[in-house]
Motif scaffolding. Structure first.
Motif, PDB file in Angstrom:
ATOM      1  N   VAL A 434       0.827  -1.202   0.000  1.00 40.48           N
ATOM      2  CA  VAL A 434       0.000   0.000   0.000  1.00 40.48           C
ATOM      3  C   VAL A 434       0.862   1.253   0.000  1.00 40.48           C
ATOM      4  CG1 VAL A 434      -1.565   1.328   1.444  1.00 40.48           C
ATOM      5  CG2 VAL A 434      -1.996  -1.083   1.055  1.00 40.48           C
ATOM      6  N   SER A 435       1.981   1.200   0.737  1.00 39.87           N
ATOM      7  CA  SER A 435       2.818   2.408   0.834  1.00 39.87           C
ATOM      8  C   SER A 435       3.671   2.628  -0.412  1.00 39.87           C
ATOM      9  CB  SER A 435       3.743   2.300   2.044  1.00 39.87           C
ATOM     10  OG  SER A 435       3.102   1.679   3.116  1.00 39.87           O
ATOM     11  N   ILE A 436       3.808   1.588  -1.223  1.00 42.17           N
ATOM     12  CA  ILE A 436       4.715   1.669  -2.370  1.00 42.17           C
ATOM     13  C   ILE A 436       4.420   2.883  -3.267  1.00 42.17           C
ATOM     14  CG2 ILE A 436       5.248   0.516  -4.576  1.00 42.17           C
ATOM     15  CD1 ILE A 436       6.852  -0.808  -2.595  1.00 42.17           C
ATOM     16  N   PRO A 437       3.169   3.036  -3.789  1.00 44.23           N
ATOM     17  CA  PRO A 437       2.964   4.145  -4.734  1.00 44.23           C
ATOM     18  C   PRO A 437       3.226   5.506  -4.101  1.00 44.23           C
ATOM     19  CG  PRO A 437       1.021   2.725  -4.606  1.00 44.23           C
ATOM     20  CD  PRO A 437       1.947   2.275  -3.543  1.00 44.23           C
ATOM     21  N   MET A 438       2.966   5.608  -2.799  1.00 49.07           N
ATOM     22  CA  MET A 438       3.135   6.914  -2.146  1.00 49.07           C
ATOM     23  C   MET A 438       4.595   7.325  -2.055  1.00 49.07           C
ATOM     24  SD  MET A 438       0.472   6.698   0.974  1.00 49.07           S
ATOM     25  CE  MET A 438       0.114   5.015   1.378  1.00 49.07           C
ATOM     26  N   LYS A 439       5.486   6.361  -2.125  1.00 50.54           N
ATOM     27  CA  LYS A 439       6.894   6.678  -1.905  1.00 50.54           C
ATOM     28  C   LYS A 439       7.650   6.920  -3.207  1.00 50.54           C
ATOM     29  CE  LYS A 439       6.903   6.410   2.517  1.00 50.54           C
ATOM     30  NZ  LYS A 439       7.411   7.423   3.444  1.00 50.54           N
ATOM     31  N   ALA A 440       6.915   6.904  -4.332  1.00 50.46           N
ATOM     32  CA  ALA A 440       7.593   7.031  -5.625  1.00 50.46           C
ATOM     33  C   ALA A 440       8.414   8.303  -5.700  1.00 50.46           C
ATOM     34  CB  ALA A 440       6.566   6.986  -6.752  1.00 50.46           C
ATOM     35  N   THR A 441       7.832   9.425  -5.284  1.00 54.70           N
ATOM     36  CA  THR A 441       8.547  10.705  -5.373  1.00 54.70           C
ATOM     37  C   THR A 441       9.830  10.644  -4.544  1.00 54.70           C
ATOM     38  OG1 THR A 441       6.302  11.460  -4.955  1.00 54.70           O
ATOM     39  CG2 THR A 441       7.915  13.111  -5.612  1.00 54.70           C
ATOM     40  N   PHE A 442       9.714  10.069  -3.360  1.00 53.94           N
ATOM     41  CA  PHE A 442      10.899   9.980  -2.521  1.00 53.94           C
ATOM     42  C   PHE A 442      12.003   9.194  -3.223  1.00 53.94           C
ATOM     43  CE2 PHE A 442      13.307   7.189   0.291  1.00 53.94           C
ATOM     44  CZ  PHE A 442      14.029   8.132   1.013  1.00 53.94           C
ATOM     45  N   PHE A 443      11.636   8.065  -3.829  1.00 50.98           N
ATOM     46  CA  PHE A 443      12.675   7.237  -4.441  1.00 50.98           C
ATOM     47  C   PHE A 443      13.258   7.882  -5.693  1.00 50.98           C
ATOM     48  CE2 PHE A 443      11.020   3.604  -1.889  1.00 50.98           C
ATOM     49  CZ  PHE A 443      12.213   3.330  -1.261  1.00 50.98           C
ATOM     50  N   ILE A 444      12.424   8.675  -6.401  1.00 49.64           N
ATOM     51  CA  ILE A 444      12.977   9.403  -7.554  1.00 49.64           C
ATOM     52  C   ILE A 444      14.057  10.362  -7.076  1.00 49.64           C
ATOM     53  CG2 ILE A 444      12.434  11.152  -9.293  1.00 49.64           C
ATOM     54  CD1 ILE A 444       9.751   9.716  -9.701  1.00 49.64           C
ATOM     55  N   THR A 445      13.767  11.070  -5.989  1.00 47.40           N
ATOM     56  CA  THR A 445      14.789  11.947  -5.405  1.00 47.40           C
ATOM     57  C   THR A 445      16.009  11.131  -4.999  1.00 47.40           C
ATOM     58  OG1 THR A 445      12.849  12.925  -4.378  1.00 47.40           O
ATOM     59  CG2 THR A 445      14.978  13.909  -3.867  1.00 47.40           C
ATOM     60  N   TYR A 446      15.769  10.009  -4.388  1.00 44.50           N
ATOM     61  CA  TYR A 446      16.872   9.161  -3.921  1.00 44.50           C
ATOM     62  C   TYR A 446      17.762   8.755  -5.088  1.00 44.50           C
ATOM     63  CZ  TYR A 446      19.322   5.359  -1.614  1.00 44.50           C
ATOM     64  OH  TYR A 446      20.291   4.539  -1.105  1.00 44.50           O
ATOM     65  N   ILE A 447      17.107   8.344  -6.205  1.00 48.53           N
ATOM     66  CA  ILE A 447      17.891   7.925  -7.370  1.00 48.53           C
ATOM     67  C   ILE A 447      18.751   9.065  -7.866  1.00 48.53           C
ATOM     68  CG2 ILE A 447      17.735   7.188  -9.783  1.00 48.53           C
ATOM     69  CD1 ILE A 447      15.125   5.730  -8.949  1.00 48.53           C
ATOM     70  N   MET A 448      18.166  10.272  -7.870  1.00 46.00           N
ATOM     71  CA  MET A 448      18.938  11.403  -8.384  1.00 46.00           C
ATOM     72  C   MET A 448      20.075  11.754  -7.431  1.00 46.00           C
ATOM     73  SD  MET A 448      16.262  13.806 -10.401  1.00 46.00           S
ATOM     74  CE  MET A 448      15.081  14.128  -9.145  1.00 46.00           C
ATOM     75  N   VAL A 449      19.768  11.796  -6.130  1.00 44.74           N
ATOM     76  CA  VAL A 449      20.796  12.211  -5.162  1.00 44.74           C
ATOM     77  C   VAL A 449      21.862  11.139  -5.004  1.00 44.74           C
ATOM     78  CG1 VAL A 449      21.215  12.748  -2.748  1.00 44.74           C
ATOM     79  CG2 VAL A 449      19.261  13.739  -3.920  1.00 44.74           C
ATOM     80  N   ASP A 450      21.431   9.921  -4.762  1.00 42.15           N
ATOM     81  CA  ASP A 450      22.399   8.867  -4.473  1.00 42.15           C
ATOM     82  C   ASP A 450      22.988   8.297  -5.752  1.00 42.15           C
ATOM     83  OD1 ASP A 450      23.395   6.769  -2.350  1.00 42.15           O
ATOM     84  OD2 ASP A 450      22.653   5.616  -4.072  1.00 42.15           O
ATOM     85  N   GLY A 451      22.132   8.034  -6.750  1.00 40.39           N
ATOM     86  CA  GLY A 451      22.593   7.361  -7.963  1.00 40.39           C
ATOM     87  C   GLY A 451      23.319   8.294  -8.912  1.00 40.39           C
ATOM     88  N   TRP A 452      22.600   9.275  -9.446  1.00 39.98           N
ATOM     89  CA  TRP A 452      23.188  10.169 -10.447  1.00 39.98           C
ATOM     90  C   TRP A 452      24.377  10.920  -9.868  1.00 39.98           C
ATOM     91  CZ3 TRP A 452      18.622  12.949 -13.360  1.00 39.98           C
ATOM     92  CH2 TRP A 452      17.762  11.970 -13.869  1.00 39.98           C
TER      93      TRP A 452
END
Lengths: 695, 695
Positions: A434-452
């Motif tokens: 249930v929480s998965i879709p709500m956290k999408a924005t957070f993980f997009i930020t995470y990918i940019m900050v941590d990954g990129w």
């Protein structure tokens, strides 16, 4: 855009040359990023053509009172409960899973054959003929050396060639390290003296040079170095002559690869805990300290580490929280009241309030890979590559629980564990799903900050740059120190791979739920592929060569991510009143696990065993090419403890390089990075790196 | 008491002689009962001296309003919630677990060394020199036979001796079975004619002898037998000459055991799914039908069977419930209304009402082992022993879920599953644990009815007796038929062992909770040990010899029972407000699982691999004893499909017996049961058995 000049160069080198240049490990490591692209690019295309329209053309969020972003409009949250549109997601889950499995199977097939080809086409290496024998039983009548020779002469009469015992060289290592330090000081003072002849440097002999007799520094260190040289010589003599220094382990070499393959794959003795044989790791890959651990001790260590890792994963927040409570203003003022006046200064106060609580966690996270590595070392693996593999899986589990689950269900890992224990097996995927879709924005930020940003930092080599400057200002005394400080390091499988796996997990979990996340992941994989390809060609040293032995782990973790994504989707759809789809989804993890078992049986043996047919072919070829080669001489000194070799400042790669250069059948265009780390600046290194090297 | 005369005789035979007489499998099977005694007798003594007083001296049940029996007063139910006395149970759980592990470790050690000794001391057997090769790849240029020979000549040049291909003899088997049946009829009519010469027997050739042309029976069957003999001969010719009948599998023999050990333990080809090698099973242990299943098909079959077994275990009640609804009076009357007058007869009606619903379940349970065996066969194992081992583990799981859990938490397995899915991981052991003490009386009855009575029935051989009489009256026509009907059968590992394991489970679960159950279990183990020892000596035939390959399974299941008992105790104490003990109990399953892994590493290899040192020793001894033995001749015909050998009514043991009798270095006092099943009646068989044999 001149900044990106290095990119085409990095992409141009063909794969076989890259294997020659940087080893198979590095090439296969790059293939992990490629696999990511192969999996996610088609998935993203399908998701954007099919699922984004299906999600977007609903009005659930618009008519609800919830706050939502545009990203949420593209996700599964926008579909009303009980809608027939969930069938799309169900079908897509199947399509994505099948595609992932297909890519994984292809990849496994290619890498298995690359590995076998690499092992077959390679120049003759000592580890191809050698087996590591551990747990040689104690014998009242014979020494370890005699015992090993007799045992293999009797049980492998046609193939046994020679053996090298393992010496306990811990004290010797210490002496050599000590001598190196003193030598460095000696060089430093000589340099100082040569620059300003006016004053002979002197120092005090006591603690930290603060008190004690004042002596001439050059003389002092010269005599110290001489003393240590003598001690090292004596210790070396002692090790060679005293049988007590021989550890119950040996490297046994065979006349043929067939003989070695047979010995490595079979059980030798009635008691399966003695005379344990396994393929010898490469000489530079051997982790010498762990070669003499008995079987019972090994199993106990494994238990201890398993328990310790459990506590580390679930309870690491406790000491950190404790430090954090200490590290607030009131805490410090209470503990050390005499510091009160300093703390009350405004700048200091805001620093403590802003940084200290976070810094405890950050320090812990920086040291986590080293802690995991220490745990693996304690567990008793005998090669550096296996140590790194083990650390990588632990790091992945830690990240899965504390980063992935921890971000979705906020709360510490222990709180999660407690929650899960008190929840039904059915509800756990629901809670998370249930929480998965709500956290999408957070993980997009995470990918940019941590990954990129991480990848960008890697090409700029920010971390090494900072470290280099820090070292240069405080610790570098001689030319040698500077060289060491400039060591570009190696790939770091144990920290890099778990990070990539996190992106696989995110991609697979969000592919069906919020496909908008996929492009971010694709950019990460693409960027990282180019950057790491460049770094591997021009920067990194190769620490060891395990011939891609880590691939089964990589494969297994992607499969695990796939199963997790399927279970979470089941949980999510379960709450969306799309209950009729649940039975159809159950088949998916079952099939995926079956696929994993199939791959395990089909491809994993290529990474664990060595087929006799291959060995026989290689032997026949070798015999034809060099019929009169004296194998024994060349094998005699291949496995010697690095500190036990001729010189003091010897390089552990030396013996190995002799081997590699000897047949020299495949000429390489470029020089190996390993021996000449400085030549690469004429090549195509990143702009900041050149600066580092010229500094 | 004359009735029990056979007991001392059964106990007198020393173990080495018993191994000679009945094989290692039977002896180790008996050791399972002995292990039960070794575990439970000391546990019972401790429990009765310490725990029974601790439980009994409480008044919880007396002061409560619950109905309770005297047994409950001795159990943990009698202790008030939150009492400090639970510490006794906690300590006892540790003591019992350690004792069980200690016994298991000792037992594993003894049996591993017995197995190795057996393999080493035994007369030369074909399976010691032979490796079963499966999945020989198709080759456009060479036939399977050529391919096998070339492959092993190239890859095992010093050790390869010869090979035997596997023929597809399914049609031949059918023809031979057909001929045997006709031959039997021929014998029957000849016997009939010789008894009453007056009338030549005749029969009709049509369906079931009901219509068609009437012919002379003896002539008809004689000509049929002759026709089939010719067909068999032709088929045999065809199989030998037509390469299409050769299956892609072969038995490859080596000059030395060392060579065979090497080949069996190593990977042969680059592709790990072809040229699969494993130790050849004994010739009589080979399951011929499964030798040619390709790898992919094997993995798919495994998946299908796993899913099928899941449904069988959890949903078997559905078809039975369906049959039961049909099998009540109204159902039958509705379905077949014309039977109504018959059904309404009182006797018939009460029979249907009383028996039919239960009988569907009973029939299913009787056929369950056969169903499981069929599943294992479909799964593709290549020896009868491995088929039985697999069926046994499945049967155990079925019993665990449907008998053990099913009795504790009433409801079908599916209802339980549904309940467990919707319950938290923490609550499941609680739900079961709480019901445990209440079910003690039920399980005591179960042990007496199923265990004691079963063993008593076994010594009286009630089931075979009934079957024999049934057969004798309806089906026996000739002397040969009678002999076959009197076949005492073999031990039946696949049904017997899971039954024993259920008693281990009950014993371990109730040891701490209701110790009064232990004496009943001890009596079962003692009784069963004596009875089965007698049966093994005097009654059973040995079907195959796997040299105790089943012990790792037995060990693993006892460990599983131990872990279950610990988890259930945790659940039980959790509800008794003895929460402070839970953390202490968690360590117990962790340690037990670690112990299992330790044993697996330490002892299991002895059951899976064959150490090279042993092989080399045996080879050297053999060479000294018989330097000029022509191994090739004796190995040439060892692995021939039983239907493909010389005679028609051949015995599959024939070739094997040649082997066993050949060196004859260890003379036995008694004759082998296998060849002379009737001599034993002069020995010490049970009273009813003699009657059977004289009948």
């Amino acid at each position: 855009m001149r900044f990106l000049n290095w990119m085409p160069a990095a992409l141009q080198m063909p794969e076989p040359e890259l294997i020659d240049h940087a080893g198979l490990d590095s090439v296969v490591y790059l293939r992990i990023y490629l696999t990511g692209l192969k999996i996610f690019v088609p998935i993203a295309i399908i998701a954007f053509t099919i699922m984004v329209p299906v999600n977007y053309t609903n009005g659930t969020l618009e008519h609800s009172n919830l706050t939502y972003s545009d990203i949420d409009k593209l996700s599964i949250s926008n579909i009303p409960p009980g809608s027939q549109r969930f069938w799309t997601h169900l079908v897509m889950a199947y399509v994505f899973s099948f595609w992932t499995c297909y890519v994984l199977k292809k990849e496994y097939e290619i890498i298995a054959s690359m590995r076998l080809q690499f092992l077959a086409s390679e120049h003759r290496r000592p580890d191809q003929f050698t087996v590591l024998v551990r747990n040689v039983p104690p014998d009242p009548d014979e020494s370890v050396t005699e015992l090993v020779e007799h045992f293999f002469l009797v049980n492998h009469p046609d193939h046994y060639l020679t053996y090298q015992v393992v010496y306990n060289a811990n004290k010797l290592s210490e002496l050599i390290k000590e001598k190196k330090k003193r030598q460095n000081w000696l060089d430093f003072y000589q340099l100082k003296y040569s620059r300003s002849q006016s004053k002979k440097p002197s120092l005090k002999t006591g603690f930290l040079g603060l008190w004690g007799e004042r002596v001439d520094a050059i003389d002092f260190y010269a005599s110290e170095v001489e003393r240590l040289s003598k001690e090292i010589f004596a210790e070396r003599e002692k090790i060679t002559n005293n049988p007590k220094y021989v550890m119950p382990a040996a490297f046994v070499s065979f006349k043929t690869q067939w003989g070695a393959a047979v010995c490595a794959q079979t059980q030798q003795s009635r008691n399966p805990t003695i005379w344990l044989t396994e393929w010898a790791p490469e000489p530079r890959d051997v982790y010498w300290d762990n070669l003499a651990i008995p079987y019972v001790s090994l199993t106990i260590r494994r238990l201890i580490i398993a328990v310790a890792f459990f506590f580390l994963t679930f309870f690491f927040m406790i000491p950190i929280a404790f430090v954090q409570t200490l590290a607030n203003i009131e805490g410090i003022e209470k503990t050390v009241p005499f510091l009160k006046p300093i703390i009350e200064v405004k700048a200091v106060k805001s620093f403590i309030q802003g940084f200290l609580p976070g810094i405890a966690l950050k320090i812990f996270l920086i040291f986590l890979p080293s802690i995991l590595m220490l745990m693996s070392k304690f567990e008793g693996f005998s090669s550096i590559s296996s140590l790194e593999r083990r650390s990588a899986s632990r790091y992945y589990i830690f990240q899965f629980i504390n980063v992935f689950l921890g971000s979705i269900i906020t709360g510490t890992a222990f709180q999660q564990l407690n929650k899960f224990i008190h929840q039904s097996a059915n509800d756990i995927p629901k809670t998370i799903g249930v929480s998965i879709p709500m956290k999408a924005t957070f993980f997009i930020t995470y990918i940019m900050v941590d990954g990129w940003a991480g990848v960008a930092g890697e090409i700029l080599r920010l971390k090494p740059l900072i470290f280099y400057h820090l070292r240069n200002s405080f610790m570098v005394k001689t030319e040698k120190d500077r060289e060491e400080a400039m060591d570009p390091g190696s790939l770091g499988f144990n920290t890099g791979e778990p990070q990539i796996q996190l992106y696989f997990l995110l991609g697979l979990v969000y592919a069906v739920v919020t496909p908008i996340l996929l492009p971010f992941i694709i950019i990460f994989f693409g960027l990282a592929y180019v950057v790491y390809r460049h770094q591997i060609i021009n920067v990194y040293n190769q620490e060891y060569e395990s011939a891609a032995a880590f691939w089964p782990d990589v494969h297994g973790r992607i499969i695990a991510a796939l199963v997790v994504s399927q279970l979470l989707l089941m949980g999510l759809l379960g709450t969306k009143a799309a209950a009729q789809s649940t039975p159809l989804l159950i088949a998916l993890p079952v099939l995926t696990i079956w696929f994993h078992m199939f791959c395990k049986g089909r491809y994993e043996p290529a990474f664990v065993r060595y087929p006799l047919q291959e060995a026989m072919m290689k032997d026949t070829l070798d015999r034809m090419r060099e019929p009169y080669l004296n194998l024994k001489d060349s094998l005699q000194d291949a496995y010697i403890h690095p500190d036990f070799k001729g010189g003091d400042d010897n390089d552990s790669d030396l013996a190995n390089e002799d081997w590699e250069l000897e047949p020299a059948l495949v000429p390489t265009k470029r020089h190996s990075q390993k021996t000449t780390p400085l030549t690469s600046k004429h090549g195509s290194s990143g702009p900041l790196l050149s600066e580092v090297q010229e500094n």
